[in-house]
Write a protein that holds these residues in place. Structure first.
Motif, PDB file in Angstrom:
ATOM      1  N   VAL A  55       5.929   6.820  -1.036  1.00 22.80           N
ATOM      2  CA  VAL A  55       5.612   7.517  -2.281  1.00 22.80           C
ATOM      3  C   VAL A  55       6.239   8.904  -2.240  1.00 22.80           C
ATOM      4  O   VAL A  55       6.508   9.448  -1.175  1.00 22.80           O
ATOM      5  N   SER A  76      -1.174   7.052   2.648  1.00 26.20           N
ATOM      6  CA  SER A  76      -2.305   6.710   1.798  1.00 26.20           C
ATOM      7  C   SER A  76      -3.578   6.812   2.614  1.00 26.20           C
ATOM      8  O   SER A  76      -3.695   7.691   3.460  1.00 26.20           O
ATOM      9  N   TYR A  77      -4.514   5.890   2.388  1.00 31.45           N
ATOM     10  CA  TYR A  77      -5.790   5.927   3.094  1.00 31.45           C
ATOM     11  C   TYR A  77      -5.582   5.781   4.602  1.00 31.45           C
ATOM     12  O   TYR A  77      -4.564   5.281   5.071  1.00 31.45           O
ATOM     13  N   ILE A  81       4.606   5.932  -6.424  1.00 29.29           N
ATOM     14  CA  ILE A  81       5.141   4.904  -5.541  1.00 29.29           C
ATOM     15  C   ILE A  81       6.588   4.601  -5.872  1.00 29.29           C
ATOM     16  O   ILE A  81       7.014   4.676  -7.045  1.00 29.29           O
ATOM     17  N   THR A 128      -2.821   4.779  -6.513  1.00 28.33           N
ATOM     18  CA  THR A 128      -3.576   5.941  -6.996  1.00 28.33           C
ATOM     19  C   THR A 128      -2.671   6.661  -7.994  1.00 28.33           C
ATOM     20  O   THR A 128      -2.146   7.738  -7.710  1.00 28.33           O
ATOM     21  N   VAL A 140       0.850  -1.190   0.000  1.00 27.86           N
ATOM     22  CA  VAL A 140       0.000   0.000   0.000  1.00 27.86           C
ATOM     23  C   VAL A 140       0.883   1.236   0.000  1.00 27.86           C
ATOM     24  O   VAL A 140       1.995   1.224   0.533  1.00 27.86           O
ATOM     25  N   GLU A 141       0.405   2.290  -0.612  1.00 27.74           N
ATOM     26  CA  GLU A 141       1.165   3.540  -0.650  1.00 27.74           C
ATOM     27  C   GLU A 141       1.247   4.142   0.753  1.00 27.74           C
ATOM     28  O   GLU A 141       0.294   4.082   1.524  1.00 27.74           O
ATOM     29  N   ASP A 142       2.381   4.733   1.052  1.00 33.03           N
ATOM     30  CA  ASP A 142       2.607   5.338   2.363  1.00 33.03           C
ATOM     31  C   ASP A 142       3.176   6.750   2.171  1.00 33.03           C
ATOM     32  O   ASP A 142       4.300   6.894   1.709  1.00 33.03           O
ATOM     33  N   TRP A 169      -8.240   0.990   6.883  1.00 30.55           N
ATOM     34  CA  TRP A 169      -7.774  -0.288   6.315  1.00 30.55           C
ATOM     35  C   TRP A 169      -8.575  -1.453   6.863  1.00 30.55           C
ATOM     36  O   TRP A 169      -8.103  -2.590   6.860  1.00 30.55           O
ATOM     37  N   TYR A 198      -8.435   8.081  -8.565  1.00 31.89           N
ATOM     38  CA  TYR A 198      -8.871   9.152  -7.666  1.00 31.89           C
ATOM     39  C   TYR A 198      -8.790  10.512  -8.353  1.00 31.89           C
ATOM     40  O   TYR A 198      -7.717  10.937  -8.785  1.00 31.89           O
ATOM     41  N   GLN A 239      -2.197  10.910  -6.682  1.00 35.40           N
ATOM     42  CA  GLN A 239      -1.938  10.221  -5.429  1.00 35.40           C
ATOM     43  C   GLN A 239      -2.600  10.945  -4.264  1.00 35.40           C
ATOM     44  O   GLN A 239      -2.574  12.168  -4.167  1.00 35.40           O
TER      45      GLN A 239
END
Length: 449
Positions: free
Chosen positions: A221, A202-203, A226, A242, A198-200, A206, A277, A246
């Motif tokens: 990222v 990010s959301y 990424i 994303t 997962v992108e860091d 989880w 997105y 991003q």
């Protein structure tokens, strides 16, 4: 406004020793005292209740009059009886309702579109068209994947606008991105994926990933997307991306990294979920096509109208790779009952008629002016500090995309444009406005969702 009760769940025993009138009075009293008939509820008329119970109308008139005399009912000429206030003896449960949000004058949340711009007339016209043309045979439960009409419209639209390779049979209509992400997690797990990159950053939510039994592997990222080297070095079997915009940094996956992600997916036999997105809004560069168009057999593509129309519609979609279609169908049978058919077909009508494209073009013009409007409103707040520029800061900036727009330059979170002006006063005024716009853009980028 009172609620109505056209029928009452009352049964009378004609073999009982108690008279029918006494039974009816007792049943009504029990319902009122227990709270089943709440204060303000309108009871059936004497004629309707007599017909329902198979008794004479004078009997019901007498019972109603007796209960009114005892204070349990309120009678008014020409209207149905209502339960009087304070008659129910059942304890009222302490249920605290969520407070109603006060109107927000300036909403800077990036996850919330300007719902005041919702195309009400176009949507009403689309719903009317659907109701006029939809045959009665189509008003059943339908396909769990979604309305065939909407899936065909989405296949054409996504291919034309986003370069997505989509077949209607591989499109799944969801109640938004959150449900689409949850379904994708379940499908990934069923496919054999256990480690998910997962992108860091990010959301922030989880829950769906954790519930699906997937282990998250954060990958950094930057403004080019990424870090593919870190992704390749990880044991991940799938990744959430994303690439077009991003979240929350705002960068766009560079062309070189896009190609490297594609090679990683093919060489590792991995999967990806592409969250497209805010891809519909772009201001300072040409639109970036969806990554799914480069490797459609490895990427699940996700989109939604929550940012373009309104979250209240609760409509989104997934485009599944062919290898995951069977697993997705199995998962749908476990926990989904489908989306509202009429709303789906209304969205399809909005797309096919061109109203959706017109709405997006109008919103791009509106949103492109939003930062300057915010700067005009808040420019005075920055007047006192307008002469103090920061120096030596990074010159990397987010893309001017999504529902905010960053002005490029240097020294501030989202940059300030370097523009040539006339006199010193005009330069100062413009600088203050740009600095306000930069702060607003930074808030939109880093908070919300």
């Amino acid at each position: 406004m009172t609620s109505s009760a056209p029928d009452l769940p009352i049964m009378l025993d004609r073999a009982a020793a108690m008279s029918l009138g006494s039974q009816l009075r007792q049943r009504l009293l029990e319902a009122i005292r227990s709270g089943a008939l709440r204060t303000g509820v309108r009871l059936p008329s004497t004629r309707a209740l007599a017909s329902q119970l198979g008794v004479s109308r004078p009997l019901v008139v007498e019972v109603y009059a007796q209960l009114a005399a005892e204070g349990y009912l309120a009678l008014r000429q020409g209207a149905r009886p209502t339960v009087a206030a304070g008659c129910d003896s059942a304890p009222t449960p302490d249920v605290s309702e969520s407070p109603v949000d006060e109107p927000i004058r300036f909403d800077l949340r990036p996850a919330m579109p300007d719902v005041g711009q919702f195309p009400r007339k176009d949507w009403l016209r689309a719903v009317r068209t659907v109701l006029n043309n939809l045959p009665a045979s189509e008003l059943g439960y339908g396909d769990l994947r979604g309305s065939p009409v909407l899936r065909r419209a989405l296949a054409d639209y996504l291919g034309r606008v986003r370069g997505v390779i989509a077949d209607p049979a591989r499109i799944y209509v969801t109640s938004g991105f959150a449900e689409g992400r949850a379904l994708t997690c379940a499908v990934f797990h069923a496919y054999g994926v256990r480690r998910l990159a997962v992108e860091d950053p990010s959301y922030s939510d989880w829950v769906a990933v954790d519930k699906a039994g997937l282990t998250r592997l954060p990958v950094p990222v930057d403004m080019q997307g990424i870090d593919v080297d870190r992704l390749a070095a990880s044991p991940a079997e799938a990744v959430f991306l994303t690439p077009s915009h991003q979240f929350p940094i705002g960068g766009v996956l560079s062309a070189d990294r896009r190609q490297r992600v594609v090679r990683w997916l093919r060489e590792r036999d991995a999967l990806a979920l592409e969250d497209d997105y805010d891809a519909e809004f772009r201001y300072d560069q040409a639109p970036v096509g969806a990554l799914q168009g480069l490797v459609p057999d490895r990427i699940v593509y996700a989109g939604t109208v929550s940012k373009t129309l309104a979250p209240a519609l609760r409509l989104g979609w997934l485009v599944m790779p062919p290898a995951l279609v069977g697993l997705a169908n199995d998962e749908l049978r476990r926990w989904s009952e489908g989306r509202p058919r009429i709303d789906q077909d209304a969205l399809a009508e909005l797309i096919d008629s061109g109203a959706y494209d017109r709405h997006l073009r109008r919103m791009r013009r509106v949103l492109s002016r939003a930062p300057q409007s915010a700067a005009d409103l808040s420019g005075r707040s920055f007047a006192r500090t307008g002469n103090r520029r920061r120096r030596g800061r990074s010159s990397r900036h987010p893309a001017a995309a999504g529902r905010y727009r960053c002005k490029r330059g240097s020294g501030y979170p989202c940059g300030i444009a370097k523009t040539r002006f006339g006199d010193r006063r005009s330069r100062q005024v413009q600088f203050n406005r740009q600095r306000a716009a930069a702060a607003v853009s930074w808030l939109w980028t880093n908070f919300g969702k």
